[in-house]
Design an enzyme around this catalytic site. Structure first.
Site, PDB file in Angstrom:
ATOM      1  N   HIS A 291      -9.887  -5.134  11.431  1.00 40.08           N
ATOM      2  CA  HIS A 291     -10.538  -4.956  10.128  1.00 40.08           C
ATOM      3  C   HIS A 291     -11.892  -4.272  10.184  1.00 40.08           C
ATOM      4  O   HIS A 291     -12.688  -4.416   9.261  1.00 40.08           O
ATOM      5  CB  HIS A 291     -10.746  -6.322   9.459  1.00 40.08           C
TER       6      HIS A 291
ATOM      7  N   GLU B  66       0.805  -1.228   0.000  1.00 38.22           N
ATOM      8  CA  GLU B  66       0.000   0.000   0.000  1.00 38.22           C
ATOM      9  C   GLU B  66       0.832   1.270   0.000  1.00 38.22           C
ATOM     10  O   GLU B  66       0.528   2.220  -0.727  1.00 38.22           O
ATOM     11  CB  GLU B  66      -0.958   0.018   1.199  1.00 38.22           C
TER      12      GLU B  66
HETATM   13  C1  TPP Z   1      -1.765  -4.474   4.753  1.00 40.89           C
HETATM   14  C2  TPP Z   1      -2.820  -5.375   4.243  1.00 40.89           C
HETATM   15  N1  TPP Z   1      -3.227  -5.264   2.954  1.00 40.89           N
HETATM   16  C3  TPP Z   1      -4.176  -6.076   2.444  1.00 40.89           C
HETATM   17  C4  TPP Z   1      -4.770  -7.039   3.240  1.00 40.89           C
HETATM   18  C5  TPP Z   1      -5.860  -7.962   2.662  1.00 40.89           C
HETATM   19  N2  TPP Z   1      -5.316  -9.332   2.495  1.00 40.89           N
HETATM   20  C6  TPP Z   1      -5.529 -10.270   3.442  1.00 40.89           C
HETATM   21  S1  TPP Z   1      -4.724 -11.699   3.070  1.00 40.89           S
HETATM   22  C7  TPP Z   1      -4.115 -11.080   1.642  1.00 40.89           C
HETATM   23  C8  TPP Z   1      -3.257 -11.950   0.764  1.00 40.89           C
HETATM   24  C9  TPP Z   1      -2.012 -12.448   1.452  1.00 40.89           C
HETATM   25  O1  TPP Z   1      -1.396 -13.437   0.686  1.00 40.89           O
HETATM   26  P1  TPP Z   1      -0.172 -14.296   1.251  1.00 40.89           P
HETATM   27  O2  TPP Z   1       0.768 -13.383   1.956  1.00 40.89           O
HETATM   28  O3  TPP Z   1       0.398 -15.067   0.132  1.00 40.89           O
HETATM   29  O4  TPP Z   1      -0.787 -15.236   2.344  1.00 40.89           O
HETATM   30  P2  TPP Z   1      -1.836 -16.421   2.101  1.00 40.89           P
HETATM   31  O5  TPP Z   1      -3.208 -15.804   2.185  1.00 40.89           O
HETATM   32  O6  TPP Z   1      -1.565 -17.013   0.746  1.00 40.89           O
HETATM   33  O7  TPP Z   1      -1.625 -17.402   3.202  1.00 40.89           O
HETATM   34  C10 TPP Z   1      -4.518  -9.755   1.455  1.00 40.89           C
HETATM   35  C11 TPP Z   1      -4.169  -8.927   0.291  1.00 40.89           C
HETATM   36  C12 TPP Z   1      -4.352  -7.120   4.596  1.00 40.89           C
HETATM   37  N3  TPP Z   1      -4.910  -7.999   5.448  1.00 40.89           N
HETATM   38  N4  TPP Z   1      -3.377  -6.294   5.048  1.00 40.89           N
END
Ligand code: TPP
Ligand code: TPP
Ligand code: MG
Ligand code: MG
Lengths: 341, 365, 341, 365
Positions: free
Chosen positions: A141, A72
């Site tokens: 959240h 972000e």
């Molecule tokens: C700072 C932030 N930006 C966006 C989100 C929304 N979000 C939650 S999980 C996720 C994807 C994360 O992917 P990864 O790190 O590969 O973990 P996985 O879900 O595959 O275990 C996003 C974009 C968040 N929780 N925090």
């Protein structure tokens, strides 16, 4: 997947959701001005985590609907830089909670450019993001920091409550030459309303609207709180015979205190509500202005209601107890109606 | 970095023969101008003509002048707060920079920005930013803007050795590489971030190596060697413009003065260290030797010094004569034209004095 | 380099600066509890950018006075983690402006721990940082976001105005079991006052103080604004014969509205002042609470003064025009004294 | 990552002989429990017994169980929001985790945290965090705390492949290496961050290589191979504990279900891709084959499956029977004991309803 709203060709008044109205505004502005583009996490291939941008990547391509890594601070700043060069970025932040990691780019960069560089360069960008709570998303959240941005000179903050305003004010934000934080809300996306497709004009930033007329009490609200206010107003009329006026702020900076003051001058009582925490929040500013602008008009203290001041718990009953639900709004309204002389 | 040996009679360093003498001379003139300007800025700060934070770049002239020498006028430059030298090199007049330091209406930012926020769109210098590493995402966005507009220029984004430990560095470099943006991240390694040496701040003190984490080219050059800086910058900018690939360039140099004028700069380093750096490899001394080896005389150098002093003295006069911003323009520039109308209904109930703010953005220029 | 204040051994009341009082409190607490340690940029070798920690690294070593890289998000979060394990970190942020890059760790981590994990783990940390403006530091370096943190449930926010309170409340913050944002101020560091070295006790968080008694008007303020208020109160008495009471908030969350309300109930008029932007700021909350708690007591609207709502310009005359200087405070007080009935 | 070939009769993969059969069996039991638990959680979510975001880890069991198997009980585990499997492996009971998903008083966080915020100090599991990469600075601080307290344990901090592009990753790894902290950053590479593949998010898709930017060891292992995960984690943890050096471990695995229960998980990948992953190299199938090669019979496996189902069914019953938190405890836990007194003077003029909040932190346990 949410259906894409009909194209403007199908002129006339149609009903659509707030989500579709936002999508329509973006499509119209992207067709109108090639400098407009969208950036954010999952806005393209995934079609938006809340489906607001659904279909736009297919329509405008990967360059104008740009998926970003989870960064972000990086891509909000990238929006700032592109805007300084005359582009018109629309940066989507999945929810307002995640803007916390990009605060420095919003507050100490985007908001400073116009004044700090003596008006020699501008930052015409839009940051779209939903606030709000209510689906057990829990403490990290479920927040609304609206007032923080509304209190930052150099920013403009818009937060409409109806699909029609969502469309016209998003268009206005995109056409505006200053950085605009466009605050949406999770539960409001599915709200329906009429939108006039034949009117392609942009709304006016800085104008509140009296969305319900009444004579006993003025409720001041914005975004989803206005949806709540309208429901509560009905109940107050039907079950308590109270005539309630509702002022929908629509924009928080600039803030249309004039419309609020004129309404309170008629009703002599005011209740300010918001989705977020009221202490040091939006309703604090509204109450502070009303008591000054309407000191001699007020028959009772200005009352405020918002989310209970706790990190929002996951448990459904606890979450419900924390939200500014109808019962609490009605009680607060009745207390304000009974208060003082 | 081991101090570079100064050239000796027996082995005269004439510099890169590709650089024509008159061009080399004019670059040297800019380096001298920068040194004289900073020295005068410190004097004016102590005379209370300049306030706020004032970060000087004396000792770093080969980097600022060399980098800009390798840029095309249409290429965009973005820097941190240690920006006077870069601004002068990019073509801003000493008058408009000094007037900005004085906080006057004729300053490049009309006295609103001061020392840390020098900028001039006409010169494609987009500031002059004060938050460590905060300029990186912005510069990345400027590079994205260039691509979107189909322009074939590139961006140079200056930052310090201390800034590379901020998250913004990581996010910006990842985006720049992932999106193939035309940008060179220029790490000016002057050994310290305030009082913290690179070794005490960065787990990888060879900063340029961090570019590898983004599959990006990373190079280190002697930042006090004008030719080396020009060569490396030019090469990386060419790749940025033509192949749309970003890069990291680390220039090794040294800051002679304190972190800002307020810092004596000796709590974390010794007088001897500073003196040794000044004696060995000072960029001006070195460039002067090259020019001498190519025939410039002491009279030429005196003329160059005098001219720089004349320009800076004139800048001080210009700044001093420039009007202070009018209090009525306090809010000018904050919002774009047309915004006043949006704000007019905000007056009722506003805090004491707020009603007085006027939002027209014109600065009466 | 600022001299280190005498050690407690030299008991009795001595005069010292706010800066020395902070340093004394940290030394005393570090001697008292080995879990206490300091982390931040330039706190050690450089002796603190504003010299608050001067001498402490020599005294306690590099482990307990830990210089950090420029990585606010990283080391604020490191403080959170260490605190969860029972350590007592004092994290220094060079100025409040730089906390913007670490907002997520403060708002969405430190503040959430107690409630989100059901009270099973705590986060006893202190974040010390100065806000404020006045030395031409310009738009990115002259801000006060006090209200943002004060509006965040889960945090405590303390902002004393005198050396004695700075010492006793910093000690209280360090001993507190919750995350405390301890807001200092750039111009206040050099302010002098008496401190009783023989009293090693911690102050009480959540208690405002009436630092000047008066009967015509209550000025409510915190931190450096209280220093301004006391000067303005003198002027108002000497030149305008007005008797002004000054309530120093000392802590913003919890906020001692009771002391404010009791004072306003006596004076019937209130002026709220702050160093930062008043709209959506601290004074908005104070005014909103006063108008509710003291509705029938107020003889005039609650007035507010703060920094002019612009990104602070570099130019000295412009900066002076933007600050809540004595002239503006006096004018606002007189307006409040004359206002309404 | 090329799918690992499933073992064949001709070449039976018996796994690492160092791992005693009974231990291997109990690890398999935990893997099965985790898979059954997630499957049931999805069912309960769809039955509206569970709300909010619910992120399942089906397919990633060899990583969660293997990593924890290599940890000592006193070692600290920190994870993101995809934490059920890790929590069960770290020793939390299915009862307390399921009760937390149901939002009940007997949940490990008394129903305050839910799916993303499972935690249990007694098991040295410090959460369960919802902001991508936000747990990294916190985990780094826990490692700092261990050092300050002279404890010789280490921290394992889980994060996803998408989290490595956040600035918090960069700042945390730099601090951990600079300060020689005992921590292993575990990157669970399940190919996607929501709908974004590693290639579309990371300029260096070989994530483990980024450790080099901090002079830190970085390794990649087959995250579906229990033995490989145990071996690598054990080795890196030993270095962390004994030499106080941090490391990055990237485990290559795959997420079978959508990003969260709300996501069908097919907008960005095909049914076929998911099916192929399930067939080739599923961690349970693979571990089952090893156990079979060492003599476990189908009856044994049926018993293991039945036991897991029994435990999970009991957990659902337990959760359903556990009381909903009382509304009076809305603010419980927010502040430490003694805070109520600090807040008592805040009531006058407070917003409607706020006076009712009580700040005692006891949760009546
Ligand atoms: C700072 C932030 N930006 C966006 C989100 C929304 N979000 C939650 S999980 C996720 C994807 C994360 O992917 P990864 O790190 O590969 O973990 P996985 O879900 O595959 O275990 C996003 C974009 C968040 N929780 N925090
Ligand atoms: C986010 C942030 N943290 C701290 C500061 C205070 N600060 C200003 S300059 C500086 C040191 C930067 O050092 P370096 O990056 O090496 O640049 P140099 O000053 O050497 O040119 C610091 C810590 C800041 N401006 N922004
Ligand atoms: Mg440096
Ligand atoms: Mg992933």
């Amino acid at each position: 997947m949410t259906p894409v709203a009909e194209k403007p060709e199908a002129a006339g008044v149609v009903e659509m959701t707030y989500r579709e109205a936002l999508r329509l505004a973006m499509r119209e502005e992207m067709e109108r001005d090639e400098r407009v583009f969208i950036m954010g996490e999952e806005v393209g291939l995934f079609e938006g985590s809340y489906k607001v941008t659904a279909g736009l990547m297919d329509e405008f391509g990967e360059d104008r609907v740009r998926d970003t890594p989870i960064s972000e601070e990086g891509f909000v700043g990238a929006g700032v830089g592109a805007a300084m060069l005359g582009e018109r970025p629309i940066v989507e932040i999945m929810t307002l909670n995640f803007l916390l990691v990009a605060m420095d780019q919003v507050i100490n960069h985007a908001a400073k450019i116009g004044a700090m560089f003596g008006g020699e360069v501008r930052c015409p960008m839009v940051i779209r993001t939903p606030n709000g709570a209510g689906n057990q998303l829990t403490a990290q959240h479920s927040q609304s920091f609206d007032g923080w941005f509304a209190g930052t000179p150099g920013l403009k903050v818009v937060a409409p409550a109806s699909p029609a305003d969502a469309r016209s004010l998003l268009k206005a934000a995109i056409r505006d030459d200053d950085p605009v934080l466009f605050i949406e809300n999770l539960p409001i996306y599915k709200e329906k309303g009429e939108v006039d497709l034949s009117d392609d004009s942009a709304g006016e930033i800085g104008r509140a609207a009296i969305v319900r007329e009444g004579s006993d009490l003025t409720i001041v609200s914005h975004s989803f709180a206005t949806v709540r206010a309208l429901k509560a107003a009905k109940t107050l009329e039907q079950e308590h015979g109270a005539s309630v006026e509702v002022v929908d702020l629509r924009s928080l900076r600039p803030l249309d205190t004039q419309t609020i003051a004129e309404s309170v001058a008629r009703t002599n009582r005011a209740l300010c509500i918001e989705e977020g925490w009221p202490s040091y929040g939006v309703t604090a500013e509204i109450a502070a202005r009303i008591q000054k602008a309407c000191f001699d008009d007020l028959d009772a203290p200005v009352e405020r209601v918002g989310m209970a001041e706790v990190p929002l718990p996951y448990s459904k009953p606890l979450e419900l107890a924390a939200m500014p639900g109808e019962a609490r709004l009605v009680d607060a309204a009745l207390a304000t109606l009974e208060g003082s002389r | 970095m081991p101090p570079t040996a100064a050239p000796t009679e027996s082995d005269p360093d004439v510099g890169n023969p590709q650089v024509p003498l008159d061009h080399r001379r004019s670059l040297y003139e800019t380096m001298v101008l920068s040194r004289v300007f900073e020295t005068e800025a410190e004097r004016q700060y102590k005379a209370a003509k300049i306030g706020g934070y004032c970060h000087l770049s004396s000792g770093q002239e080969a980097t600022s002048v060399g980098v800009v020498a390798a840029m095309e006028p249409e290429d965009i430059l973005v820097t941190g707060y240690r920006c006077h030298g870069f601004a002068l090199a990019k073509g801003l007049s000493a008058d408009s920079v000094m007037a900005e330091l004085f906080g006057r209406e004729d300053g490049c930012a009309h006295g609103r920005g001061g020392s840390m926020h020098i900028m001039d769109v006409g010169s494609n210098f987009y500031g002059g930013w004060g938050i460590v590493a905060g300029q990186l995402p912005v510069a990345t966005g400027l590079a994205l803007g260039l691509v979107r507009q189909g322009r074939d220029q590139a961006v140079v984004c200056e930052l310090g050795d201390g800034a590379v430990n901020m998250g913004a560095w990581h996010e910006s470099l990842n985006l720049a590489s992932l999106w193939n943006l035309p940008i060179v991240f220029l790490v000016v390694n002057n050994v310290y971030g305030m009082g913290t040496s690179v070794e005490r701040a960065s787990a990888e003190p060879d900063i340029y190596k961090r570019a590898a984490s983004y599959r990006m080219a990373g190079e280190r050059v002697d930042g006090n060697n004008l030719d080396a800086v020009i060569e490396a910058t030019g090469r990386l900018l060419k790749i940025a413009r033509e192949d749309r690939r970003p890069a990291v360039l680390e220039t090794m140099t040294y800051r002679y003065r304190g972190h800002s004028v307020a810092d004596a700069g000796l709590a974390y380093r010794t007088k001897e260290e500073v003196a040794a750096r000044r004696e060995n490899g000072d960029p001006l001394t070195r460039e002067r030797a090259r020019l001498a080896a190519q025939g410039l005389t002491d009279e030429d150098f005196d003329r160059i010094d005098d001219e720089a002093k004349r320009v800076v003295a004139a800048a001080v006069e210009f700044a001093d004569a420039s009007p202070e911003p009018a209090v009525e323009t306090l809010a000018a520039g904050m919002y774009a034209p047309g915004s006043a109308e949006q704000f007019e209904r905000m007056r009722p109930g506003s805090p004491f004095g707020e009603e007085a703010l006027t939002f027209d953005s014109g600065l009466g220029r």
